[in-house]
Write a protein that holds these residues in place. Structure first.
Motif, PDB file in Angstrom:
ATOM      1  N   GLN A 107     -56.155 -27.344  21.722  1.00  0.00           N
ATOM      2  CA  GLN A 107     -56.502 -27.578  23.124  1.00  0.00           C
ATOM      3  C   GLN A 107     -55.331 -27.222  24.042  1.00  0.00           C
ATOM      4  O   GLN A 107     -55.520 -26.581  25.076  1.00  0.00           O
ATOM      5  N   LEU A 108     -54.133 -27.619  23.651  1.00  0.00           N
ATOM      6  CA  LEU A 108     -52.955 -27.318  24.473  1.00  0.00           C
ATOM      7  C   LEU A 108     -52.666 -25.822  24.479  1.00  0.00           C
ATOM      8  O   LEU A 108     -52.143 -25.293  25.463  1.00  0.00           O
ATOM      9  N   LYS A 109     -53.047 -25.147  23.408  1.00  0.00           N
ATOM     10  CA  LYS A 109     -52.868 -23.688  23.353  1.00  0.00           C
ATOM     11  C   LYS A 109     -53.710 -23.009  24.434  1.00  0.00           C
ATOM     12  O   LYS A 109     -53.311 -21.979  24.986  1.00  0.00           O
ATOM     13  N   ARG A 110     -54.862 -23.595  24.751  1.00  0.00           N
ATOM     14  CA  ARG A 110     -55.696 -23.063  25.835  1.00  0.00           C
ATOM     15  C   ARG A 110     -54.921 -22.995  27.147  1.00  0.00           C
ATOM     16  O   ARG A 110     -55.201 -22.161  27.999  1.00  0.00           O
ATOM     17  N   LEU A 111     -53.952 -23.898  27.299  1.00  0.00           N
ATOM     18  CA  LEU A 111     -53.154 -23.941  28.525  1.00  0.00           C
ATOM     19  C   LEU A 111     -51.914 -23.063  28.440  1.00  0.00           C
ATOM     20  O   LEU A 111     -51.210 -22.886  29.428  1.00  0.00           O
ATOM     21  N   GLY A 112     -51.622 -22.556  27.261  1.00  0.00           N
ATOM     22  CA  GLY A 112     -50.424 -21.748  27.069  1.00  0.00           C
ATOM     23  C   GLY A 112     -49.166 -22.581  26.932  1.00  0.00           C
ATOM     24  O   GLY A 112     -48.055 -22.059  26.955  1.00  0.00           O
ATOM     25  N   LEU A 113     -49.336 -23.876  26.767  1.00  0.00           N
ATOM     26  CA  LEU A 113     -48.170 -24.751  26.673  1.00  0.00           C
ATOM     27  C   LEU A 113     -47.366 -24.494  25.406  1.00  0.00           C
ATOM     28  O   LEU A 113     -46.159 -24.691  25.392  1.00  0.00           O
ATOM     29  N   ASP A 114     -48.041 -24.031  24.362  1.00  0.00           N
ATOM     30  CA  ASP A 114     -47.350 -23.772  23.103  1.00  0.00           C
ATOM     31  C   ASP A 114     -46.300 -22.679  23.264  1.00  0.00           C
ATOM     32  O   ASP A 114     -45.302 -22.653  22.549  1.00  0.00           O
ATOM     33  N   GLU A 115     -46.493 -21.792  24.226  1.00  0.00           N
ATOM     34  CA  GLU A 115     -45.568 -20.680  24.435  1.00  0.00           C
ATOM     35  C   GLU A 115     -44.434 -21.000  25.405  1.00  0.00           C
ATOM     36  O   GLU A 115     -43.426 -20.294  25.422  1.00  0.00           O
ATOM     37  N   HIS A 116     -44.600 -22.025  26.230  1.00  0.00           N
ATOM     38  CA  HIS A 116     -43.665 -22.238  27.324  1.00  0.00           C
ATOM     39  C   HIS A 116     -42.886 -23.547  27.279  1.00  0.00           C
ATOM     40  O   HIS A 116     -42.066 -23.785  28.165  1.00  0.00           O
ATOM     41  N   LEU A 117     -43.129 -24.366  26.286  1.00  0.00           N
ATOM     42  CA  LEU A 117     -42.366 -25.606  26.175  1.00  0.00           C
ATOM     43  C   LEU A 117     -41.196 -25.402  25.226  1.00  0.00           C
ATOM     44  O   LEU A 117     -41.316 -24.706  24.227  1.00  0.00           O
ATOM     45  N   SER A 118     -40.091 -26.049  25.542  1.00  0.00           N
ATOM     46  CA  SER A 118     -38.950 -25.993  24.627  1.00  0.00           C
ATOM     47  C   SER A 118     -39.335 -26.682  23.324  1.00  0.00           C
ATOM     48  O   SER A 118     -40.317 -27.432  23.268  1.00  0.00           O
ATOM     49  N   SER A 119     -38.565 -26.442  22.280  1.00  0.00           N
ATOM     50  CA  SER A 119     -38.874 -27.077  20.997  1.00  0.00           C
ATOM     51  C   SER A 119     -38.774 -28.591  21.115  1.00  0.00           C
ATOM     52  O   SER A 119     -39.563 -29.314  20.507  1.00  0.00           O
ATOM     53  N   GLN A 120     -37.841 -29.101  21.913  1.00  0.00           N
ATOM     54  CA  GLN A 120     -37.735 -30.547  22.096  1.00  0.00           C
ATOM     55  C   GLN A 120     -38.972 -31.106  22.793  1.00  0.00           C
ATOM     56  O   GLN A 120     -39.487 -32.153  22.414  1.00  0.00           O
ATOM     57  N   ARG A 121     -39.447 -30.412  23.829  1.00  0.00           N
ATOM     58  CA  ARG A 121     -40.654 -30.870  24.528  1.00  0.00           C
ATOM     59  C   ARG A 121     -41.873 -30.786  23.601  1.00  0.00           C
ATOM     60  O   ARG A 121     -42.706 -31.675  23.584  1.00  0.00           O
ATOM     61  N   SER A 122     -41.963 -29.703  22.824  1.00  0.00           N
ATOM     62  CA  SER A 122     -43.076 -29.560  21.872  1.00  0.00           C
ATOM     63  C   SER A 122     -43.051 -30.680  20.846  1.00  0.00           C
ATOM     64  O   SER A 122     -44.104 -31.247  20.510  1.00  0.00           O
ATOM     65  N   ASN A 123     -41.871 -31.027  20.355  1.00  0.00           N
ATOM     66  CA  ASN A 123     -41.748 -32.150  19.417  1.00  0.00           C
ATOM     67  C   ASN A 123     -42.181 -33.447  20.073  1.00  0.00           C
ATOM     68  O   ASN A 123     -42.825 -34.288  19.444  1.00  0.00           O
ATOM     69  N   GLY A 124     -41.833 -33.624  21.334  1.00  0.00           N
ATOM     70  CA  GLY A 124     -42.233 -34.829  22.058  1.00  0.00           C
ATOM     71  C   GLY A 124     -43.736 -34.923  22.217  1.00  0.00           C
ATOM     72  O   GLY A 124     -44.326 -35.995  22.045  1.00  0.00           O
ATOM     73  N   VAL A 125     -44.365 -33.804  22.534  1.00  0.00           N
ATOM     74  CA  VAL A 125     -45.828 -33.798  22.664  1.00  0.00           C
ATOM     75  C   VAL A 125     -46.455 -34.136  21.318  1.00  0.00           C
ATOM     76  O   VAL A 125     -47.392 -34.942  21.246  1.00  0.00           O
ATOM     77  N   ARG A 126     -45.942 -33.546  20.247  1.00  0.00           N
ATOM     78  CA  ARG A 126     -46.471 -33.861  18.903  1.00  0.00           C
ATOM     79  C   ARG A 126     -46.312 -35.350  18.598  1.00  0.00           C
ATOM     80  O   ARG A 126     -47.218 -35.972  18.033  1.00  0.00           O
ATOM     81  N   ALA A 127     -45.178 -35.925  18.965  1.00  0.00           N
ATOM     82  CA  ALA A 127     -44.951 -37.357  18.725  1.00  0.00           C
ATOM     83  C   ALA A 127     -45.941 -38.210  19.514  1.00  0.00           C
ATOM     84  O   ALA A 127     -46.459 -39.209  19.000  1.00  0.00           O
ATOM     85  N   MET A 128     -46.240 -37.810  20.745  1.00  0.00           N
ATOM     86  CA  MET A 128     -47.218 -38.557  21.544  1.00  0.00           C
ATOM     87  C   MET A 128     -48.603 -38.449  20.929  1.00  0.00           C
ATOM     88  O   MET A 128     -49.327 -39.446  20.828  1.00  0.00           O
ATOM     89  N   VAL A 129     -48.982 -37.254  20.506  1.00  0.00           N
ATOM     90  CA  VAL A 129     -50.296 -37.044  19.878  1.00  0.00           C
ATOM     91  C   VAL A 129     -50.397 -37.864  18.596  1.00  0.00           C
ATOM     92  O   VAL A 129     -51.422 -38.518  18.343  1.00  0.00           O
ATOM     93  N   GLU A 130     -49.340 -37.856  17.787  1.00  0.00           N
ATOM     94  CA  GLU A 130     -49.348 -38.652  16.549  1.00  0.00           C
ATOM     95  C   GLU A 130     -49.554 -40.124  16.853  1.00  0.00           C
ATOM     96  O   GLU A 130     -50.330 -40.799  16.174  1.00  0.00           O
TER      97      GLU A 130
END
Length: 145
Positions: A107-130
């Motif tokens: 779903q987040l890939k639909r927004l292109g967030l996977d391409e534009h977030l830093s690895s730290q921000r991406s890890n944070g999003v994964r932690a929130m989803v978990e």
């Protein structure tokens, strides 16, 4: 309702060609997010693995698999607050039984967030989803007992 809210965000992103405009839109979504009471900003609600301070306070309205998933969220970083708002649009108001099956990465890939977030921000999003999915799964497990 939650899927409609997320779909609306995705449609807006389709019209925003520039990543800077999308970034500003995410921040604006964060500004519109309901504030979280300071009393809920306690260690048990803090999400580890995020570069900034993040708190999530999930609640389940009702009982059993038809219960509705809700949560409050807060961060000291505006972009992360916006990411919380995006996750809120994706998950809040859904039947709790649906929450573990939502593919947040897709779903987040639909927004292109996977391409534009830093690895730290991406890890944070994964932690929130978990955290969101663990709370929903725990509720469903308890409902089966």
């Amino acid at each position: 309702m939650a899927q409609e809210d997320f779909d609306e965000i995705a449609e807006t992103f389709e019209f925003l060609d520039d990543w800077e405009d999308r970034y500003r839109h995410v921040i604006e979504l964060g500004r519109e997010l309901a504030p979280m009471d300071d009393a809920l900003k306690v260690p048990v609600n803090k999400v580890e693995g995020c570069a900034s301070q993040v708190w999530l306070f999930p609640t389940i309205d009702g009982s059993g698999p038809q219960a509705t998933f809700q949560f409050l969220g807060e961060s000291d970083a505006m972009i992360v607050r916006g990411l919380i708002a995006v996750l809120h649009a994706l998950y809040a108001g859904r039947p709790v039984a649906e929450v573990p099956g939502i593919d947040a990465a897709a779903q987040l890939k639909r927004l292109g967030l996977d391409e534009h977030l830093s690895s730290q921000r991406s890890n944070g999003v994964r932690a929130m989803v978990e955290r969101i999915q663990l709370v929903a799964a725990a509720h469903l497990s308890a409902a089966k007992v």
